[in-house]
Design an enzyme around this catalytic site. Structure first.
Site, PDB file in Angstrom:
ATOM      1  N   SER A   1       0.876  -1.179   0.000  1.00  0.00           N
ATOM      2  CA  SER A   1       0.000   0.000   0.000  1.00  0.00           C
ATOM      3  C   SER A   1       0.911   1.227   0.000  1.00  0.00           C
ATOM      4  O   SER A   1       1.543   1.514   1.023  1.00  0.00           O
ATOM      5  CB  SER A   1      -0.873   0.030   1.251  1.00  0.00           C
TER       6      SER A   1
ATOM      7  N   LYS B   1      -7.185   1.652  -2.448  1.00  0.00           N
ATOM      8  CA  LYS B   1      -6.710   1.238  -1.123  1.00  0.00           C
ATOM      9  C   LYS B   1      -6.783   2.402  -0.121  1.00  0.00           C
ATOM     10  O   LYS B   1      -7.122   2.197   1.056  1.00  0.00           O
ATOM     11  CB  LYS B   1      -5.274   0.707  -1.245  1.00  0.00           C
TER      12      LYS B   1
ATOM     13  N   LYS C   1       0.896   5.722   8.081  1.00  0.00           N
ATOM     14  CA  LYS C   1       1.461   5.829   6.727  1.00  0.00           C
ATOM     15  C   LYS C   1       0.343   5.943   5.687  1.00  0.00           C
ATOM     16  O   LYS C   1       0.372   6.804   4.806  1.00  0.00           O
ATOM     17  CB  LYS C   1       2.347   4.604   6.491  1.00  0.00           C
TER      18      LYS C   1
HETATM   19  P1  NAD Z   1       6.042  -5.799   7.307  1.00  0.00           P
HETATM   20  O1  NAD Z   1       6.819  -4.631   7.801  1.00  0.00           O
HETATM   21  O2  NAD Z   1       5.681  -6.904   8.263  1.00  0.00           O
HETATM   22  O3  NAD Z   1       6.810  -6.494   6.059  1.00  0.00           O
HETATM   23  C1  NAD Z   1       7.520  -5.778   5.074  1.00  0.00           C
HETATM   24  C2  NAD Z   1       8.807  -6.530   4.749  1.00  0.00           C
HETATM   25  O4  NAD Z   1       9.522  -5.805   3.729  1.00  0.00           O
HETATM   26  C3  NAD Z   1       9.762  -6.656   5.949  1.00  0.00           C
HETATM   27  O5  NAD Z   1      10.036  -8.027   6.184  1.00  0.00           O
HETATM   28  C4  NAD Z   1      11.019  -5.886   5.494  1.00  0.00           C
HETATM   29  O6  NAD Z   1      12.212  -6.479   5.964  1.00  0.00           O
HETATM   30  C5  NAD Z   1      10.919  -5.950   3.987  1.00  0.00           C
HETATM   31  N1  NAD Z   1      11.648  -4.891   3.280  1.00  0.00           N
HETATM   32  C6  NAD Z   1      11.627  -3.555   3.544  1.00  0.00           C
HETATM   33  N2  NAD Z   1      12.384  -2.892   2.641  1.00  0.00           N
HETATM   34  C7  NAD Z   1      12.883  -3.819   1.793  1.00  0.00           C
HETATM   35  C8  NAD Z   1      13.712  -3.729   0.627  1.00  0.00           C
HETATM   36  N3  NAD Z   1      14.176  -2.552   0.182  1.00  0.00           N
HETATM   37  N4  NAD Z   1      14.013  -4.881  -0.029  1.00  0.00           N
HETATM   38  C9  NAD Z   1      13.541  -6.088   0.417  1.00  0.00           C
HETATM   39  N5  NAD Z   1      12.757  -6.222   1.510  1.00  0.00           N
HETATM   40  C10 NAD Z   1      12.427  -5.095   2.194  1.00  0.00           C
HETATM   41  O7  NAD Z   1       4.719  -5.198   6.650  1.00  0.00           O
HETATM   42  P2  NAD Z   1       3.338  -5.971   6.326  1.00  0.00           P
HETATM   43  O8  NAD Z   1       2.422  -5.859   7.499  1.00  0.00           O
HETATM   44  O9  NAD Z   1       3.631  -7.295   5.732  1.00  0.00           O
HETATM   45  O10 NAD Z   1       2.733  -4.973   5.211  1.00  0.00           O
HETATM   46  C11 NAD Z   1       3.231  -4.927   3.886  1.00  0.00           C
HETATM   47  C12 NAD Z   1       2.339  -4.003   3.071  1.00  0.00           C
HETATM   48  O11 NAD Z   1       0.998  -4.536   3.062  1.00  0.00           O
HETATM   49  C13 NAD Z   1       2.236  -2.580   3.651  1.00  0.00           C
HETATM   50  O12 NAD Z   1       2.187  -1.642   2.610  1.00  0.00           O
HETATM   51  C14 NAD Z   1       0.929  -2.625   4.414  1.00  0.00           C
HETATM   52  O13 NAD Z   1       0.346  -1.332   4.541  1.00  0.00           O
HETATM   53  C15 NAD Z   1       0.097  -3.544   3.538  1.00  0.00           C
HETATM   54  N6  NAD Z   1      -0.987  -4.240   4.244  1.00  0.00           N
HETATM   55  C16 NAD Z   1      -0.765  -4.793   5.477  1.00  0.00           C
HETATM   56  C17 NAD Z   1      -1.815  -5.426   6.135  1.00  0.00           C
HETATM   57  C18 NAD Z   1      -1.627  -6.037   7.506  1.00  0.00           C
HETATM   58  O14 NAD Z   1      -2.644  -6.381   8.149  1.00  0.00           O
HETATM   59  N7  NAD Z   1      -0.409  -6.195   8.001  1.00  0.00           N
HETATM   60  C19 NAD Z   1      -3.091  -5.505   5.528  1.00  0.00           C
HETATM   61  C20 NAD Z   1      -3.263  -4.984   4.263  1.00  0.00           C
HETATM   62  C21 NAD Z   1      -2.201  -4.338   3.622  1.00  0.00           C
END
Ligand code: NAD
Length: 293
Positions: free
Chosen positions: A94, A169, A237
């Site tokens: 997102s 979104k 965010k």
């Molecule tokens: P998270 O922080 O748990 O996971 C993100 C991952 O990306 C981490 O493991 C991090 O190490 C990795 N990362 C960061 N920068 C990187 C790079 N340059 N190269 C490679 N890896 C990298 O986040 P999440 O909760 O999994 O959310 C991910 C996305 O999904 C976000 O945009 C969030 O808003 C969206 N989202 C999350 C949820 C939820 O319930 N958690 C629901 C819907 C949407």
């Protein structure tokens, strides 16, 4: 076809596992967290975003926010340095819609397709493969990757051109944040008035006030369980992206601005890493009560 999956956090980890379960050949990478559990299931390990892209026909990214996507795709050692012409990148993070368009333009100059395809549903639906997926981009590219996305979500909708997925979104995140705030305000009132919140939930969840948000978050509130799920810092965010996008378009969003301040207060109070159901803690502190079973 080999799929490269970047970003193995709360959401990306179960999503990658579902693609392996569906029989796809996967290569995975995360810059900061260990992913041995996923390679143990049969996925290949990449050593960088560039290495992953060189081994993939389709790259999926699931990263926190716009700067992370720009770093992983366009930055040094990024996807753009390794990816083949004719391949496709689907960013399921997102992020700001303007950044989706920027990344798409940079990839297009190298002959690479791009879709923004953020999701709704959170960790439980990522695990079940029942996310709601909202995509933006070219219809032909969308139809090519749709069978893969259908392994991750129960609803996969093309909403418009690149950026439209993330606009959708943002709309989703406004509705969710305001809904949690409304539920919190209402349940704090009922509880302080001496009515059992479990009975309030039972009484109203089937009526017009009922919602998927209410069904997911009230049980967490009643248990005092604020383990994420979806962290407050991620919702900050999303609302910041919503405020910036809305103001660029000349759209005032007063309710969103109000809930943003609630989230900022919770962050100052040390709750940034809690689930967004902890919005109730703000109202509980104001009213000096706790809504629990
Ligand atoms: P998270 O922080 O748990 O996971 C993100 C991952 O990306 C981490 O493991 C991090 O190490 C990795 N990362 C960061 N920068 C990187 C790079 N340059 N190269 C490679 N890896 C990298 O986040 P999440 O909760 O999994 O959310 C991910 C996305 O999904 C976000 O945009 C969030 O808003 C969206 N989202 C999350 C949820 C939820 O319930 N958690 C629901 C819907 C949407």
């Amino acid at each position: 076809m080999t799929i490269g999956f970047i970003g193995l956090g709360i959401m990306g980890r179960p999503m990658a596992k579902n693609l392996i379960k569906a029989g796809y050949s996967l290569v995975v990478y995360d810059k900061f967290v260990n992913f041995d559990d996923i390679t143990a299931l049969g996925a290949g390990a990449a050593s960088s975003n560039r290495d992953l892209a060189a081994k993939s026909d389709l790259v999926i990214t699931m990263l926190p926010n716009s700067p992370h996507v720009k770093d992983a795709v366009l930055g040094p050692g990024g996807v753009i340095e390794g990816i083949k012409s004719g391949a496709t990148v689907v960013d399921m993070s997102s992020i700001a819609p303007a950044v989706s368009r920027e990344v798409a333009a940079a990839l297009k100059a190298r002959g690479v397709n791009f879709l923004d395809a953020p999701v709704s549903g959170g960790e439980p639906k990522a695990i079940d493969g029942t996310l709601a997926i909202m995509a933006g981009g070219d219809e032909k590219v969308f139809n090519e990757v749709k069978p893969v996305l259908e392994k991750l979500g129960s609803s996969v909708v093309l909403v418009g051109d690149v950026g439209a997925g993330n606009i959708t979104k943002l709309a989703n995140q406004i509705v969710v944040a305001l809904n949690i705030a409304a539920v919190s305000e209402a349940f704090v009132l009922a509880h302080k008035a001496g009515v059992d919140p479990v009975k309030v939930f039972d009484a109203i969840k089937g009526g017009l006030a009922g919602s998927t948000v209410m069904n997911a978050k009230v049980p967490m509130i009643l248990d005092g369980n604020f383990k994420p799920g979806f962290r407050i810092e991620l919702h900050i965010k999303d609302l910041q992206n919503a405020l910036d996008t809305a103001h660029d378009l000349g759209v005032p969003v007063p309710l969103t601005a109000g809930v943003m301040e609630t989230l900022q207060a919770l962050k100052t109070d040390g709750m940034a890493a809690n689930d967004h159901s902890a919005i109730v803690r703000y109202y509980e502190k104001l009213a000096k009560t706790e809504v629990r079973k």
